[in-house]
Scaffold this motif. Structure first.
Motif, PDB file in Angstrom:
ATOM      1  N   ASN A  51      11.145   0.992   6.169  1.00 23.01           N
ATOM      2  CA  ASN A  51      10.124   1.593   7.009  1.00 23.01           C
ATOM      3  C   ASN A  51       8.811   0.836   6.937  1.00 23.01           C
ATOM      4  O   ASN A  51       8.191   0.524   7.943  1.00 23.01           O
ATOM      5  N   ASN A  52       8.452   0.562   5.662  1.00 23.92           N
ATOM      6  CA  ASN A  52       7.223  -0.142   5.405  1.00 23.92           C
ATOM      7  C   ASN A  52       7.179  -1.478   6.125  1.00 23.92           C
ATOM      8  O   ASN A  52       6.192  -1.849   6.738  1.00 23.92           O
ATOM      9  N   GLN A  53       8.308  -2.208   6.008  1.00 21.07           N
ATOM     10  CA  GLN A  53       8.367  -3.520   6.606  1.00 21.07           C
ATOM     11  C   GLN A  53       8.147  -3.418   8.108  1.00 21.07           C
ATOM     12  O   GLN A  53       7.472  -4.253   8.692  1.00 21.07           O
ATOM     13  N   ARG A  54       8.721  -2.395   8.689  1.00 19.09           N
ATOM     14  CA  ARG A  54       8.603  -2.266  10.131  1.00 19.09           C
ATOM     15  C   ARG A  54       7.168  -1.935  10.532  1.00 19.09           C
ATOM     16  O   ARG A  54       6.670  -2.357  11.559  1.00 19.09           O
ATOM     17  N   SER A  55       6.489  -1.169   9.628  1.00 14.26           N
ATOM     18  CA  SER A  55       5.153  -0.715  10.005  1.00 14.26           C
ATOM     19  C   SER A  55       4.134  -1.855   9.975  1.00 14.26           C
ATOM     20  O   SER A  55       3.056  -1.734  10.510  1.00 14.26           O
ATOM     21  N   ILE A  56       4.482  -2.945   9.296  1.00 15.86           N
ATOM     22  CA  ILE A  56       3.536  -4.062   9.268  1.00 15.86           C
ATOM     23  C   ILE A  56       3.904  -5.074  10.340  1.00 15.86           C
ATOM     24  O   ILE A  56       4.958  -5.698  10.281  1.00 15.86           O
ATOM     25  N   SER A 100       1.594 -10.103   1.442  1.00 16.61           N
ATOM     26  CA  SER A 100       2.603 -11.120   1.181  1.00 16.61           C
ATOM     27  C   SER A 100       3.784 -10.569   0.391  1.00 16.61           C
ATOM     28  O   SER A 100       4.840 -11.167   0.346  1.00 16.61           O
ATOM     29  N   LYS A 101       3.564  -9.405  -0.222  1.00 20.00           N
ATOM     30  CA  LYS A 101       4.683  -8.806  -0.950  1.00 20.00           C
ATOM     31  C   LYS A 101       5.729  -8.279   0.020  1.00 20.00           C
ATOM     32  O   LYS A 101       6.891  -8.150  -0.306  1.00 20.00           O
ATOM     33  N   LYS A 102       5.282  -7.953   1.226  1.00 17.59           N
ATOM     34  CA  LYS A 102       6.205  -7.332   2.181  1.00 17.59           C
ATOM     35  C   LYS A 102       6.474  -8.210   3.386  1.00 17.59           C
ATOM     36  O   LYS A 102       7.233  -7.860   4.271  1.00 17.59           O
ATOM     37  N   GLY A 103       5.784  -9.305   3.457  1.00 19.61           N
ATOM     38  CA  GLY A 103       5.972 -10.179   4.621  1.00 19.61           C
ATOM     39  C   GLY A 103       4.982 -11.307   4.526  1.00 19.61           C
ATOM     40  O   GLY A 103       4.679 -11.786   3.439  1.00 19.61           O
ATOM     41  N   GLN A 159      -4.606 -19.873  -2.498  1.00 24.82           N
ATOM     42  CA  GLN A 159      -5.855 -19.203  -2.861  1.00 24.82           C
ATOM     43  C   GLN A 159      -5.849 -17.775  -2.317  1.00 24.82           C
ATOM     44  O   GLN A 159      -5.002 -17.001  -2.685  1.00 24.82           O
ATOM     45  N   CYS A 160      -6.770 -17.473  -1.405  1.00 30.79           N
ATOM     46  CA  CYS A 160      -6.915 -16.095  -0.957  1.00 30.79           C
ATOM     47  C   CYS A 160      -5.602 -15.473  -0.477  1.00 30.79           C
ATOM     48  O   CYS A 160      -5.246 -14.360  -0.859  1.00 30.79           O
ATOM     49  N   GLU A 161      -4.860 -16.235   0.337  1.00 32.64           N
ATOM     50  CA  GLU A 161      -3.675 -15.641   0.967  1.00 32.64           C
ATOM     51  C   GLU A 161      -2.551 -15.418  -0.040  1.00 32.64           C
ATOM     52  O   GLU A 161      -1.684 -14.568   0.151  1.00 32.64           O
ATOM     53  N   LYS A 162      -2.596 -16.172  -1.130  1.00 26.87           N
ATOM     54  CA  LYS A 162      -1.559 -16.040  -2.153  1.00 26.87           C
ATOM     55  C   LYS A 162      -1.577 -14.633  -2.765  1.00 26.87           C
ATOM     56  O   LYS A 162      -0.546 -14.094  -3.141  1.00 26.87           O
ATOM     57  N   PHE A 163      -2.778 -14.061  -2.870  1.00 24.60           N
ATOM     58  CA  PHE A 163      -2.923 -12.771  -3.543  1.00 24.60           C
ATOM     59  C   PHE A 163      -2.900 -11.588  -2.591  1.00 24.60           C
ATOM     60  O   PHE A 163      -3.021 -10.452  -3.016  1.00 24.60           O
ATOM     61  N   CYS A 164      -2.784 -11.878  -1.290  1.00 24.83           N
ATOM     62  CA  CYS A 164      -2.853 -10.799  -0.308  1.00 24.83           C
ATOM     63  C   CYS A 164      -1.671  -9.845  -0.482  1.00 24.83           C
ATOM     64  O   CYS A 164      -0.525 -10.262  -0.609  1.00 24.83           O
ATOM     65  N   THR A 165      -1.986  -8.550  -0.482  1.00 31.29           N
ATOM     66  CA  THR A 165      -0.959  -7.532  -0.678  1.00 31.29           C
ATOM     67  C   THR A 165       0.164  -7.658   0.350  1.00 31.29           C
ATOM     68  O   THR A 165       1.329  -7.405   0.038  1.00 31.29           O
TER      69      THR A 165
END
Ligand SMILES: Cc1cc2nc3c(=O)[nH]c(=O)nc-3n(C[C@H](O)[C@H](O)[C@H](O)COP(=O)(O)OP(=O)(O)OC[C@H]3O[C@@H](n4cnc5c(N)ncnc54)[C@H](O)[C@@H]3O)c2cc1C
Ligand SMILES: Cc1cc2nc3c(=O)[nH]c(=O)nc-3n(C[C@H](O)[C@H](O)[C@H](O)COP(=O)(O)OP(=O)(O)OC[C@H]3O[C@@H](n4cnc5c(N)ncnc54)[C@H](O)[C@@H]3O)c2cc1C
Ligand code: SF4
Ligand code: SF4
Ligand code: FES
Lengths: 287, 465
Positions: free
Chosen positions: B4-9, B110-113, B102-108
């Protein structure tokens, strides 16, 4: 912007400029050079600081027209500006009382050697100068050099002035005549410097040359100016331009000087075409 | 739940680029960037995480959630102001920061997509401001009557000068070349970082009050001690790591063999790709071999391609995994047709009549990890092969430029020959600070900016106490 305060024609295709550059004038030492760029479209070329006058806050350059950039430079007049001049670059010459020093200059090499010879004289050396050129018309700085030399010789390839022949003839004569020589400094076309080095090598006389490799920045950043000295790669602009002549790989230097022959021709032809279009002959001033 | 989560993003909004075929033939910028709708859509993907993990990855701590939410609201002017509180060169960083590390590596996200496209958004608002011509200046502190000299106009020097000017100090930048920007001007090519963008960002630093004097080599034209006697109260050294390294194998000085610095300086700073309109020549090779695996190697290879090469080979002694270049640049290079020859290294350069004709290479394999943790390449004896070449570009890194360092023996160096600095960016010489590549060795634009900014604060403390 750097203003041209004075322009002088020294020989066919050889010009002298005095340029307003207080910061460079204050720091310049014999053996150092500047890199200049005429305008936005221009390339960066190195020219030796022939003279520097701290009071006038100016430096003098002497250059020979050999290609597009020097041709364009020669077309500038008193009062015109050169876009960029940076320096003094390179290591200054080693100036000490060595004893007797022979200064050998070929062509515009005379402009490079003059400030060195003058400083050597001032430091107490006995200065012997050999000035060589293809013919009488191409001799420059005769008066200036002879005035600071204890002994002064001229050679021309065609014998139109001085001794007929090449500068190594005189040098050989001096060495064979038993003249004590503590150091020889040669500046001129690479081939001439190579022969001077071959002349002094068997006698173990300390030999200094000032190399004219192709440069871009002149600050050690690009490596365009690399030369092999004693089997090691050196950067002419920051490690030189003076090196122990007996260690220099002159064949490599001469080869590298030919790197852009083709492009240099294209550049010059385009420039000439532009001059023609402007209705100027291009031999004097096209401004 | 997870599904569900994946779809919502929603997926990352793609950025328009010139096609590989088209761009391989020109020097125009590869990335065309987001339009306003795309930027708003991409910004709306941000989760506005309370802890803002993305900010941990940014060396200058740009307030990412805030500027992104301003973009999502369509307030682009406020968004760029927000970024500029921390980063004075956003149009540059948005283009060249290795965001994936850098910044994008830590973006939340990225855990889901795919992570939020922070760099692209930064580029978008910076470009938006520049194109609108309405460049707003931040408030400046009143004059402190203190003078600071900044040596070098690369990102470290520019950032330091900008911040010092904002703090009310009078700042002069001294630059050796005829043009300011450091690597941004002479190294990184037009197709990745247009020079008009660099010029405009430098203009901003000038508008903040910093003066730039070009054609002055500190250590030659002027000495550091003279700066002090002329009334400067502190000096910042941001002279970069500009001395090219060579391989030291036979034939390296043949005609046609370049350092990447020379090749790129001719192409970028001197505009040799427009020869003969511009006077500086460059060799246009048919078969070009580039040695190295970093950004510099990619830039050299892609420049050679644009100069008309038929084949450009990239020779790297490790594998693609170990390549220090940004993923995006490797990807772009491959799309454009650069031929990767990994696990191989040059043994010697072969020439005819003084001109390079081929590179004798030897294959390598990966052995034990070295000090840096990367597996060391080991030569495979007897695996020699030849690559034809009429131009070779050596992009194996740089060292500290000796010009200034030789003139100031009282500045201590570290074991690697770079300037040794204490925590507060002070060097061993009173009143002299340093940052950027000259202290760290070749690093990144944003790290150089980061050190320049922190040094500015330290200099401020030094001047006001
Ligand atoms: C340290 C140093 C000091 C010099 N001092 C003087 C001087 O006092 N007076 C003088 O007349 N000349 C001097 N030269 C040589 C001068 O730089 C070249 O003659 C000039 O660059 C030629 O440019 P061009 O466009 O007119 O000719 P081009 O057509 O470009 O070239 C003609 C010749 O000049 C050489 N050359 C071309 N570009 C460069 C470059 N960027 N750097 C060096 N050589 C180049 C080429 O090998 C070629 O043989 C010096 C060179 C060096 C390295
Ligand atoms: C081709 C290339 C591609 C790159 N790509 C990326 C990338 O995509 N992303 C990224 O983040 N990083 C990249 N980098 C690295 C990044 O550019 C550098 O880490 C950064 O520019 C370092 O900044 P700096 O200010 O320390 O030095 P520099 O940018 O090197 O600037 C130093 C300046 O000081 C001047 N100077 C030196 N000595 C003196 C002196 N004595 N007097 C006066 N001035 C002097 C120099 O002329 C120069 O202008 C790349 C580097 C190169 C070479
Ligand atoms: S400056 Fe670089 S690291 Fe920082 S947010 Fe912008 S793109 Fe990311
Ligand atoms: S981590 Fe990613 S999603 Fe979260 S605030 Fe930062 S950019 Fe937005
Ligand atoms: S001219 Fe570039 S390093 Fe010497």
């Amino acid at each position: 912007m750097f203003k041209i305060l004075k322009k002088e024609k020294l020989a066919p295709l050889v010009f002298g400029f005095e340029i307003e550059a207080p910061e460079i004038a204050r720091k310049a030492k014999p053996g150092q050079f500047v890199v200049l760029r005429i305008d936005e479209l221009g390339e960066r070329i190195p020219l030796t600081i022939y003279d520097f006058n701290e009071k006038n806050s100016s430096i003098s350059l002497i250059f020979q027209e050999v290609g597009k950039t020097t041709r364009q430079l020669a077309s500038l007049s008193r009062g015109d500006f050169i876009g960029d001049v940076v320096g003094p670059l390179g290591k200054p010459s080693e100036i000490k009382n060595f004893g007797t020093v022979v200064c050998v200059a070929g062509g515009v090499g005379a402009a490079v050697i003059f400030p060195i010879a003058r400083a050597l004289k001032k430091a107490g050396n006995r200065v012997i100068t050999i000035l060589g050129a293809r013919n009488k018309e191409l001799l420059i700085l005769e008066k200036e050099l002879s005035s600071i030399s204890d002994d002064f010789f001229i050679t021309t390839d065609d014998g139109s002035k001085g001794k007929c022949g090449v500068c190594t003839d005189i040098l050989e004569g001096l060495i064979e005549g038993g003249q004590e020589i503590n150091r020889v400094i040669a500046v001129g076309p690479a081939i001439m410097m190579k022969f001077v080095c071959e002349t002094t090598r068997p006698h173990g006389i300390k030999m200094i040359v000032s190399l004219n490799s192709i440069m871009v920045d002149g600050t050690g950043m690009c490596g365009s100016c690399r030369v092999t000295v004693g089997g090691e790669t050196k950067f002419c602009c920051v490690d030189g331009p003076e090196f122990d002549g007996h260690l220099v790989d002159f064949d490599e230097l001469m080869n590298r000087q030919k790197m852009y022959l083709e492009e240099e021709n294209t550049s010059l032809k385009e420039h000439e075409a532009k001059e023609l279009k402007k209705g100027k002959c291009g031999c004097k001033r096209d401004k | 739940m997870k599904k569900n989560n994946q779809r919502s993003i929603p997926k990352r909004v793609p950025m328009r680029e010139q096609s590989a075929k088209e761009r391989a033939l020109n020097f125009n910028e590869v990335a065309l960037g987001y339009g306003p709708e795309e930027a708003v859509a991409e910004a709306s993907r941000c989760l506005q995480c309370k802890s803002a993990p993305c900010m941990r990855g940014c060396p200058v701590e740009v307030d990412i959630p805030s500027f992104v939410s301003l973009i999502a609201e369509g307030d682009f002017d406020a968004a760029i102001k927000k970024i500029k509180e921390k980063n004075c060169l956003p149009a540059i960083c948005g283009r060249v920061c290795p965001q994936e590390n850098q910044c994008e590596k830590f973006c939340t996200l990225s855990k889901k997509g795919e992570p939020l496209a922070i760099g692209r958004l930064e580029k978008f608002v910076a470009d938006h401001e520049r194109e609108s011509g309405k460049i707003s200046l931040p408030k400046k502190k009143g004059p402190t009557n203190k003078k600071v000299a900044v040596i070098g106009s690369g990102p470290a020097g520019l950032a330091c000068a900008g911040d010092l000017a904002k703090l009310g100090h009078s700042v002069t930048i001294f630059e050796a070349l005829h043009k300011s920007g450091g690597v941004l001007a002479y190294g990184i090519p037009e197709f990745r970082l247009p020079k008009t963008v660099v010029e405009k960002e430098i203009d901003f630093i000038k508008k903040l009050g910093a003066e730039i004097k070009t054609n002055i080599v500190i250590g030659k034209t002027k000495m550091i001690d003279e700066l002090f006697s002329e009334g400067y109260d502190a000096v910042f050294l941001g002279t970069g790591a500009g001395l090219p390294r060579f391989l030291r194998v036979p034939g390296e000085n043949l005609n046609g063999v370049y350092s990447a610095n020379e090749f790129l300086t001719r192409a970028n700073l001197m505009k040799a790709y427009l020869f003969p309109k511009y006077d500086t020549p460059i060799k246009r090779g048919e078969n070009v071999v580039v040695v190295g695996g970093g950004n510099v190697a990619m830039d050299s290879a892609r420049t050679a391609l644009r100069l008309g090469a038929k084949n450009v080979y990239l020779l790297y002694r490790r594998t693609e995994e170990e390549m220090p270049a940004r993923r995006e640049e490797v990807q772009h290079a491959k799309e454009e047709g650069i031929k990767f020859r990994i696990l191989a290294t040059p043994k010697r350069f072969i020439g005819v009549d003084g001109w390079i004709t081929a590179v004798e290479c030897i294959k390598t394999r990966l052995g034990e990890p070295d000090e840096s943790g990367r597996r060391k390449p080991v030569i495979k004896e007897g695996s020699d092969f030849l690559l034809p070449a009429d131009v070779v570009i050596i992009a194996i890194g740089t060292m500290a430029n000796p010009v200034l360092l030789e003139a100031t023996p009282d500045i201590e160096l570290n074991g690697k020959g770079y300037i040794a600095v204490k925590k507060n960016f002070r060097t061993s010489k009173e009143g002299v600070f340093a940052g950027g590549d000259i202290t760290t060795g070749s690093a990144t634009v944003i790290l150089a900016i980061g050190t320049g900014k922190t040094a500015a604060l330290e200099i401020n403390n030094y001047l006001l106490t």
